[in-house]
Scaffold this motif. Structure first.
Motif, PDB file in Angstrom:
ATOM      1  N   ASP A 270      10.729  25.443  43.106  1.00 41.00           N
ATOM      2  CA  ASP A 270       9.465  25.444  42.384  1.00 41.00           C
ATOM      3  C   ASP A 270       9.648  25.886  40.949  1.00 41.00           C
ATOM      4  OD1 ASP A 270       6.419  26.367  44.079  1.00 41.00           O
ATOM      5  OD2 ASP A 270       7.239  24.479  43.400  1.00 41.00           O
ATOM      6  N   PHE A 273      11.357  23.333  38.682  1.00 42.15           N
ATOM      7  CA  PHE A 273      10.498  22.212  38.339  1.00 42.15           C
ATOM      8  C   PHE A 273       9.535  22.591  37.221  1.00 42.15           C
ATOM      9  CE2 PHE A 273       6.169  20.511  39.284  1.00 42.15           C
ATOM     10  CZ  PHE A 273       6.363  19.267  38.727  1.00 42.15           C
ATOM     11  N   LEU A 274       8.830  23.706  37.420  1.00 41.53           N
ATOM     12  CA  LEU A 274       7.821  24.088  36.441  1.00 41.53           C
ATOM     13  C   LEU A 274       8.470  24.548  35.141  1.00 41.53           C
ATOM     14  CD1 LEU A 274       5.560  25.676  39.081  1.00 41.53           C
ATOM     15  CD2 LEU A 274       4.886  23.808  37.576  1.00 41.53           C
ATOM     16  N   ARG A 277       9.287  21.674  32.912  1.00 47.16           N
ATOM     17  CA  ARG A 277       8.141  21.110  32.206  1.00 47.16           C
ATOM     18  C   ARG A 277       7.700  21.998  31.054  1.00 47.16           C
ATOM     19  NH1 ARG A 277       6.758  16.769  34.395  1.00 47.16           N
ATOM     20  NH2 ARG A 277       5.134  16.535  32.859  1.00 47.16           N
TER      21      ARG A 277
ATOM     22  N   PHE B 219       3.224  15.190  42.969  1.00 49.26           N
ATOM     23  CA  PHE B 219       2.461  15.116  41.727  1.00 49.26           C
ATOM     24  C   PHE B 219       2.793  13.824  41.007  1.00 49.26           C
ATOM     25  CE2 PHE B 219       3.467  19.581  42.503  1.00 49.26           C
ATOM     26  CZ  PHE B 219       2.197  20.134  42.533  1.00 49.26           C
ATOM     27  N   VAL B 234      -0.495  16.780  34.695  1.00 50.37           N
ATOM     28  CA  VAL B 234       0.177  16.387  35.928  1.00 50.37           C
ATOM     29  C   VAL B 234      -0.839  16.538  37.054  1.00 50.37           C
ATOM     30  CG1 VAL B 234       2.114  16.891  37.453  1.00 50.37           C
ATOM     31  CG2 VAL B 234       2.326  17.300  35.017  1.00 50.37           C
ATOM     32  N   LEU B 252      -3.086  20.868  38.188  1.00 50.98           N
ATOM     33  CA  LEU B 252      -1.736  21.302  38.524  1.00 50.98           C
ATOM     34  C   LEU B 252      -1.819  22.772  38.866  1.00 50.98           C
ATOM     35  CD1 LEU B 252       1.315  21.005  38.710  1.00 50.98           C
ATOM     36  CD2 LEU B 252       1.434  21.508  36.298  1.00 50.98           C
ATOM     37  N   LEU B 253      -1.359  23.113  40.049  1.00 49.22           N
ATOM     38  CA  LEU B 253      -1.440  24.504  40.463  1.00 49.22           C
ATOM     39  C   LEU B 253      -0.561  25.350  39.549  1.00 49.22           C
ATOM     40  CD1 LEU B 253      -1.134  23.548  44.154  1.00 49.22           C
ATOM     41  CD2 LEU B 253      -3.198  24.415  43.055  1.00 49.22           C
ATOM     42  N   PRO B 255       2.097  28.097  38.245  1.00 52.41           N
ATOM     43  CA  PRO B 255       3.370  28.479  38.847  1.00 52.41           C
ATOM     44  C   PRO B 255       3.200  29.743  39.699  1.00 52.41           C
ATOM     45  CG  PRO B 255       3.375  28.889  36.489  1.00 52.41           C
ATOM     46  CD  PRO B 255       2.154  28.112  36.790  1.00 52.41           C
TER      47      PRO B 255
END
Lengths: 354, 260
Positions: A270, A273-274, A277, B219, B234, B252-253, B255
């Motif tokens: 997770d 991925f974030l 971005r 997503f 997203v 988008l949730l 993080p």
């Protein structure tokens, strides 16, 4: 669609009945996670149903596999084994022959000691020779038993096949052709693969119809294991990570349990991925700010405060504190925009005077 | 005039749909839903009475039909060009390139079994032969929509490694000149990878697949869309019995909080 059991009850449940017959799947995961054992479960299940099964051994000599699997109390005597572990390389120029031309395929019960490299000629394994031997063996089987064909094949491993037996530029094409060959045999195939470079999409991953991923991590002082289905064409599947153990009777999967101890694994995925971005966004902003900085400078404006903010932003970015970096860059940008407005106003005033 | 993708939420993200007669790429890791999106795009064309073509490079058509049954889609009217190469011959027998007389067949007319490599000559698909064949077909049959599954297959199996980038560029250029609305699937190895095709396409739809404690979360984002405004966020998406659904009302949730 016809389903083929994976040999592990819990995994069959996750697969909603088993693998789809006649297709190829990847078993992957770091070393020591149980890929070969999972492959053996699959073969064993086939042998119990009286199916013809084949193991193409490229990593370990069959004698070792036999010994390893005996610890689970499994008898693999009826398993057809293709010993494609290469010989010790003779460091002489001549007399290298393909494995396919001399060595034959044999049942596991006839496997004794490790096959010794011959003194005079050593054998090399190429993807072509492996393919030829499987073909020959399938033909023999057809002649022996009417309508007989290998229904299950395990390649252990593709990584070894590619590393040691595939030279030259055509690697992808040869792997594609090999997989096409397996699918025309109409056998359900499991391919053990351990990608060496995660930035590169391996051909077998592109072409396989599904992917089973095995996980292992340290939780406190215990080794934890889990299994997940990453993708599975043409079927619904359990998308969650499920706990798994390797015990006295091999692999057990618990399809109703969840992985409780949050290992590093899911968080890392997770976060990566974030992070990717957000990092891209920081980069974009940075480019934008640097551009503004150039134009303010070109007009002889005041930039020291903005520069300081950019510097703080870059430092934050290096420390992977992306949100902080964005804040600094926003500050810098607003300072620069203010400066630009001032200059514009000054210019307009000058124009008016003129 | 826009071309709808067959996914309502995605059309909304594209501010109405795709601009026609251009090639677009759909990128994502294996298993992110590219093939489903491509098929949904073709089915949307079928629903509107259009003629559509699928170029299959990664999977034999008989498997595609079987897979789509689980989505309860009748893909019978999709025309498919089986561009899967045969088993390679290692002997120096003549290799026959995919013939430019090969005709695509409707999905429903295909045999259940995989096409077997003939004993005498096997056929090989190269980017040149495929391009030649497509050229003839596009002019003769005027497909309103074309899906190529996948561009990565084309790159891996139909091009020589040294000419990959040039051949890809030329193939994309060819699609542009033929003025065909095309979706091209591109496999990426990881989330952060930017495939070279995205520089060449007029737009890129990116499918993301993230694993967390609740399973696989999906997503979608529009990474690029020339000539149009589009959503920058997203959005979450799902693959269910109806294919892909994009939730444009979702966010988008954030993080997950860092755990020490």
């Amino acid at each position: 669609m016809e389903r083929v059991s994976s040999g592990v009850e819990g995994l069959d449940k996750m697969l909603r009945g088993g693998y789809i017959a006649g297709r190829s799947y990847i078993l992957t995961g770091p070393s020591g996670t149980g890929k070969s054992i999972l492959g053996t479960h699959f073969l064993l299940d086939g042998l119990r149903n009286g199916e013809a099964c084949m193991l193409v051994a490229l990593d370990e000599p069959p004698s070792e596999i036999k010994a390893n699997m005996a610890t689970f109390g499994w008898s693999l005597d009826q398993l057809t084994t293709l010993d494609a572990t290469p010989d010790i390389k003779a460091h002489k120029k001549k007399n290298v022959i393909d494995v396919g031309t001399t060595l034959d395929v044999r049942d596991m019960e006839k496997v004794q000691d490790v096959r010794k490299s011959m003194q005079i000629r050593t054998m090399e394994v190429t993807i072509h020779s492996v393919q030829k031997m499987i073909k020959q063996s399938a033909r023999d089987l057809r002649e022996r038993v009417t309508g007989g064909h290998y229904s299950r094949i395990v390649i252990d491993s593709m990584t070894a096949l590619k590393r040691f037996s595939l030279k030259g530029e055509d690697a992808r094409v040869l792997v594609q052709s090999f997989l096409r060959f397996l699918s025309e045999l109409e056998a359900t195939t499991l391919i053990v693969s351990n990608p060496l470079d995660t930035n590169n999409l391996e051909t077998e991953f592109l072409l396989a119809r599904g992917e089973i991923l095995l996980h292992k991590w340290i939780d406190g002082n215990a080794v934890r294991r889990a299994i997940s289905i990453e993708r599975f064409r043409g079927s619904a599947f359990d998308e969650r990570l499920r706990p798994m153990t390797i015990g006295r009777h091999g692999i057990s999967v618990f399809p109703n349990a969840s992985v409780t101890a949050k290992g590093e694994l899911t968080r890392t995925i997770d976060r990566l991925f974030l992070e990717g971005r957000v990092a891209a966004e920081v980069n974009e902003r940075l480019d934008d700010v640097l551009q503004s900085l150039e134009s303010v400078r070109a007009q002889g404006g005041e930039t020291s405060e903005a520069e300081a903010a950019v510097l703080r932003g870059v430092v934050a970015m290096h420390r992977k504190r992306y949100e902080e970096a964005i804040r600094h860059l926003i500050t810098a940008k607003s300072k620069l925009s203010g400066e630009l407005r001032l200059q514009d106003a000054a210019k307009r005033a000058e124009a008016k005077r003129a | 005039m826009r071309i709808t993708t067959g996914v309502a939420g995605l059309d909304k993200m594209l501010h109405g749909g795709l601009i026609p007669k251009r090639p677009y790429i759909v990128s994502g890791t294996p298993g992110s839903g590219k093939t489903v999106l491509l098929t949904q795009f073709l089915m949307e064309g079928i629903a509107g009475g259009e003629r559509v073509l699928l170029v299959a490079l990664d999977e034999p058509p008989n498997e595609i039909i079987a897979n789509m049954r689980s989505l309860r889609w009748d893909v019978g009217d999709i025309e498919v060009l089986d561009a899967n190469s045969d088993i390679r011959r290692f002997e120096p027998t003549p290799i026959v390139e995919i013939s430019d007389e090969q005709e695509p067949a409707k999905m429903r007319d295909l045999p259940e079994e995989i096409r077997k490599t003939p004993e005498v000559e096997s056929h090989e698909v190269t980017v040149h032969s495929l391009q030649q064949l497509l050229k003839t077909l596009l002019r003769k049959r005027e497909y309103a929509r074309v899906a190529i599954d996948s561009m990565t297959g084309l790159r891996y199996f139909c091009m020589r490694e040294f000419e990959e980038d040039v051949a890809t560029q030329s193939f994309m250029r060819f699609l542009t000149e033929e003025k065909v609305t095309a979706l091209l699937a591109v496999e990426t190895a990881g989330e952060a990878e930017v495939p070279p095709e995205s520089f060449l396409a007029r737009g890129e739809i990116r499918l993301h697949r993230v694993r967390d404690d609740t399973g696989i979360r999906r997503f979608v984002s529009i990474e690029k869309f020339k000539g149009s405004a589009h959503e920058e966020m997203v959005y979450p998406m799902e693959i269910g019995a109806q294919g892909i659904t994009v939730h444009t009302d979702g966010r988008l949730l954030p993080p997950p909080p860092p755990v020490d």
